[in-house]
Design a protein around this motif. Structure first.
Motif, PDB file in Angstrom:
ATOM      1  N   UNK A 100      47.641  20.452 -21.750  1.00 31.49           N
ATOM      2  CA  UNK A 100      47.828  21.340 -20.606  1.00 31.49           C
ATOM      3  C   UNK A 100      47.043  20.736 -19.440  1.00 31.49           C
ATOM      4  N   UNK A 101      47.754  20.048 -18.571  1.00 26.78           N
ATOM      5  CA  UNK A 101      47.089  19.331 -17.473  1.00 26.78           C
ATOM      6  C   UNK A 101      46.361  20.266 -16.516  1.00 26.78           C
ATOM      7  N   UNK A 102      46.645  21.524 -16.537  1.00 28.67           N
ATOM      8  CA  UNK A 102      45.957  22.475 -15.664  1.00 28.67           C
ATOM      9  C   UNK A 102      44.511  22.679 -16.090  1.00 28.67           C
ATOM     10  N   UNK A 103      44.162  22.235 -17.310  1.00 26.75           N
ATOM     11  CA  UNK A 103      42.825  22.472 -17.850  1.00 26.75           C
ATOM     12  C   UNK A 103      41.942  21.232 -17.792  1.00 26.75           C
ATOM     13  N   UNK A 104      42.315  20.216 -17.018  1.00 27.93           N
ATOM     14  CA  UNK A 104      41.472  19.014 -16.900  1.00 27.93           C
ATOM     15  C   UNK A 104      40.185  19.328 -16.136  1.00 27.93           C
ATOM     16  N   UNK A 105      39.103  18.607 -16.479  1.00 25.04           N
ATOM     17  CA  UNK A 105      37.815  18.824 -15.804  1.00 25.04           C
ATOM     18  C   UNK A 105      36.982  17.550 -15.889  1.00 25.04           C
ATOM     19  N   UNK A 106      35.898  17.521 -15.102  1.00 23.33           N
ATOM     20  CA  UNK A 106      34.968  16.392 -15.082  1.00 23.33           C
ATOM     21  C   UNK A 106      33.990  16.532 -16.242  1.00 23.33           C
ATOM     22  N   UNK A 107      33.887  15.478 -17.058  1.00 18.26           N
ATOM     23  CA  UNK A 107      33.023  15.536 -18.241  1.00 18.26           C
ATOM     24  C   UNK A 107      31.593  15.117 -17.970  1.00 18.26           C
ATOM     25  N   UNK A 112      29.824  16.035 -21.461  1.00 17.36           N
ATOM     26  CA  UNK A 112      30.583  17.180 -21.964  1.00 17.36           C
ATOM     27  C   UNK A 112      31.809  16.640 -22.715  1.00 17.36           C
ATOM     28  N   UNK A 113      31.775  16.707 -24.017  1.00 18.04           N
ATOM     29  CA  UNK A 113      32.889  16.203 -24.818  1.00 18.04           C
ATOM     30  C   UNK A 113      34.061  17.184 -24.816  1.00 18.04           C
ATOM     31  N   UNK A 114      33.757  18.454 -24.959  1.00 18.50           N
ATOM     32  CA  UNK A 114      34.804  19.477 -24.936  1.00 18.50           C
ATOM     33  C   UNK A 114      34.160  20.835 -24.710  1.00 18.50           C
ATOM     34  N   UNK A 115      34.979  21.772 -24.292  1.00 18.09           N
ATOM     35  CA  UNK A 115      34.549  23.159 -24.129  1.00 18.09           C
ATOM     36  C   UNK A 115      35.089  23.978 -25.296  1.00 18.09           C
ATOM     37  N   UNK A 147      38.706  29.010 -33.271  1.00 18.16           N
ATOM     38  CA  UNK A 147      38.119  28.443 -32.060  1.00 18.16           C
ATOM     39  C   UNK A 147      39.204  27.710 -31.286  1.00 18.16           C
ATOM     40  N   UNK A 148      38.920  27.532 -29.976  1.00 15.43           N
ATOM     41  CA  UNK A 148      39.774  26.749 -29.094  1.00 15.43           C
ATOM     42  C   UNK A 148      38.893  25.720 -28.407  1.00 15.43           C
ATOM     43  N   UNK A 149      39.300  24.469 -28.497  1.00 14.78           N
ATOM     44  CA  UNK A 149      38.570  23.399 -27.825  1.00 14.78           C
ATOM     45  C   UNK A 149      39.424  22.845 -26.683  1.00 14.78           C
ATOM     46  N   UNK A 150      38.792  22.710 -25.514  1.00 17.54           N
ATOM     47  CA  UNK A 150      39.469  22.155 -24.346  1.00 17.54           C
ATOM     48  C   UNK A 150      38.793  20.833 -23.998  1.00 17.54           C
ATOM     49  N   UNK A 151      39.567  19.757 -23.989  1.00 21.08           N
ATOM     50  CA  UNK A 151      39.032  18.418 -23.740  1.00 21.08           C
ATOM     51  C   UNK A 151      39.188  18.068 -22.255  1.00 21.08           C
ATOM     52  N   UNK A 155      43.621  18.323 -23.025  1.00 23.53           N
ATOM     53  CA  UNK A 155      44.047  18.563 -24.401  1.00 23.53           C
ATOM     54  C   UNK A 155      43.432  19.845 -24.951  1.00 23.53           C
ATOM     55  N   UNK A 156      44.226  20.578 -25.735  1.00 24.70           N
ATOM     56  CA  UNK A 156      43.782  21.853 -26.302  1.00 24.70           C
ATOM     57  C   UNK A 156      43.958  21.782 -27.826  1.00 24.70           C
ATOM     58  N   UNK A 157      42.921  22.157 -28.552  1.00 26.41           N
ATOM     59  CA  UNK A 157      42.967  22.241 -30.013  1.00 26.41           C
ATOM     60  C   UNK A 157      42.690  23.682 -30.413  1.00 26.41           C
ATOM     61  N   UNK A 158      43.632  24.264 -31.170  1.00 29.80           N
ATOM     62  CA  UNK A 158      43.480  25.639 -31.646  1.00 29.80           C
ATOM     63  C   UNK A 158      43.410  25.603 -33.164  1.00 29.80           C
ATOM     64  N   UNK A 159      42.378  26.186 -33.756  1.00 29.55           N
ATOM     65  CA  UNK A 159      42.184  26.190 -35.203  1.00 29.55           C
ATOM     66  C   UNK A 159      41.839  27.601 -35.652  1.00 29.55           C
TER      67      UNK A 159
END
Length: 460
Positions: A100-107, A112-115, A147-151, A155-159
């Motif tokens: 989801x390109x709308x969720x990109x951010x500066x690391x 910051x590896x992921x949120x 959990x949801x991880x936002x890279x 990128x989004x990971x849902x587990x």
């Protein structure tokens, strides 16, 4: 004085070192605090109501085409596989990944590896559902297991951990020498393939925990595939996992096959009991028949009522037939025994009548001879059959009679002739016939069903 100067110098150096260390720790704490503050700011920026609308799906590659979601599951446990309800219960860790390109951010230069989020209602989620689900629930002890991880690249990971009860239509023709293939079907509910596509993860799409243990089955293998479905409203993306379970035969061998075989053998004991022991033979036959019927009923109670014949039905049916046949054999023996006794009585009566007739005939003959002697005449009896040339009383007739008798006799008749009554002969024949037929049935049964099992396992 020199010693005091040295101590003063050491104290000064130590104070300077402690000051530097405290300064570093303070800067580190401030840096960590700054990262946490920055993470909060990033979450507020990218997921704020002004910048992000979770109702709109993310764009596909190059901002065109459907959104692509990669699926990966881990099988944590298989609780039960029910033959009666034709379902199985499974616990999995379900994972989805998409961009989801709308969720990109500066690391912050890699700091910051992921949120990490613990609420699913903050971002857009695929509308996946399990097509063959009967029941299911999420795990919420102690907290919701998700959990949801936002890279940084969006990128989004849902587990999430899920327990499911899924339908599994079974073919029980080879039960209990069968293999069952249960499916796990996942599909999109509302988004068509023009908007959303599910794909298996390239590496390890399905993982199985190492200590997976099933009481009566073994998970032989799993197969991943696609099962897109077309309806009146469009085509929907679908994923499928085929879980192949092999039934453990040792349990059924001990619980079903060996007891039935022992009951059949016990029913043969009546062949060795005396034919006059009616209470013992009847009790043994009826008891084994009732026990075998109870065993068959208990087996059928653990299985669903189906319209075809199962392998266990053939086994229990033949065993029940053998036990029933042993009971019928005693009925035949009892009838033959009574018939033998009736025949013996007839023979004794005929012997008495013959003896009485001979006595009367001898008395009459003696009276006739005395009467002839009184008249002065002689009385001579002529042979009924002539002994000259072709007479049956000759030596040639004897040789012919011996030759015919030798041809008719064989080993079986010679052996059976040792048992004078028909009832005893039936028992002796049953002692040999029943075990031989049962052994032949076992050879045919096991060779047929084991060979069929290998054939069905081959194409898979």
């Amino acid at each position: 004085m020199g010693v005091w100067r040295i101590l003063l110098i050491l104290a000064t150096i130590l104070s300077l070192f402690c000051g530097v260390t405290l300064g570093i720790n303070k800067r580190s704490d401030m840096s960590s605090a700054n990262v946490r503050v920055r993470e909060k700011q990033i979450i507020d920026e990218i997921i704020g109501p002004k910048n992000y609308d979770k109702r709109i799906r993310p764009a596909g590659a190059n901002n065109t085409g459907p959104a692509v979601v990669h699926i990966n599951i881990m099988i944590r446990n298989v609780q039960t596989i029910s033959d009666v309800k034709m379902e199985y219960s499974i616990q999995i860790t379900f994972r989805e990944q998409w961009l989801d390109t709308r969720l990109t951010f500066d690391n912050m230069e890699g700091r910051i590896q992921y949120l990490t989020l613990t609420e699913t209602d903050m971002v857009w989620m695929p509308d996946l559902f399990f097509k063959n689900e009967k029941e299911g629930h999420f795990h919420k002890i102690i907290l919701p297991n998700l959990y949801i991880r936002i890279y940084p690249d969006g990128g989004v990971l849902y587990s999430i951990r899920i327990s499911l009860t899924l339908s599994c239509p079974m073919d029980l023709k080879l039960f209990p020498l069968d293999r069952q293939q249960c499916q796990l079907l996942m599909a999109s509910y509302g988004w068509t393939t023009e908007d959303l596509v599910f794909l298996w993860k390239d590496v390890d799409p399905v993982q199985v925990t190492k200590n997976l243990h099933l009481p009566r089955f073994t998970l032989e293998k799993f197969i991943t595939d696609y099962c897109n479905s077309k309806t009146n409203t469009g085509e929907y993306s679908c994923l499928r996992v085929d879980l192949v379970f092999k039934r453990e035969f040792s349990y059924y061998l001990i619980q079903y096959y060996i007891p039935c075989c022992m009951l059949v053998i016990v029913s043969w004991v009546s062949f060795w009991l005396d034919q006059n022991a009616v209470p013992a033979r009847v009790s043994l036959g009826v008891t084994t028949l009732l026990t075998m019927s109870t065993q068959t009923s208990s087996i059928n109670n653990t299985l669903p009522p189906v319209s075809y014949t199962k392998a266990i039905d053939v086994w229990t049916g033949v065993c029940l037939t053998f036990v029933f046949g042993a009971l019928l054999e005693f009925a035949l023996v009892n009838y033959a025994s009574r018939s033998d006794k009736h025949r013996e009585k007839l023979k004794e009566k005929l012997k008495e009548q013959k003896k009485l007739w001979e006595m009367e005939h001898a008395a009459a003959l003696e009276a006739a001879m005395q009467e002839q002697a009184e008249d002065g005449h002689t009385f001579a009896m002529k042979p009924l059959v002539s002994r000259h040339n072709g007479g049956m009383g000759g030596e040639k007739g004897r040789h012919c009679e011996i030759h015919v008798q030798t041809q008719r006799k064989n080993c079986c008749r010679t052996w059976l002739s040792k048992f004078p009554t028909r009832s005893k002969r039936i028992d002796v024949i049953s002692r040999i016939t029943f075990p031989l037929v049962f052994a032949f049935f076992n050879m045919a049964y096991w060779s047929t069903y084991l060979f069929t099992e290998e054939e069905e396992d081959g194409p898979k």
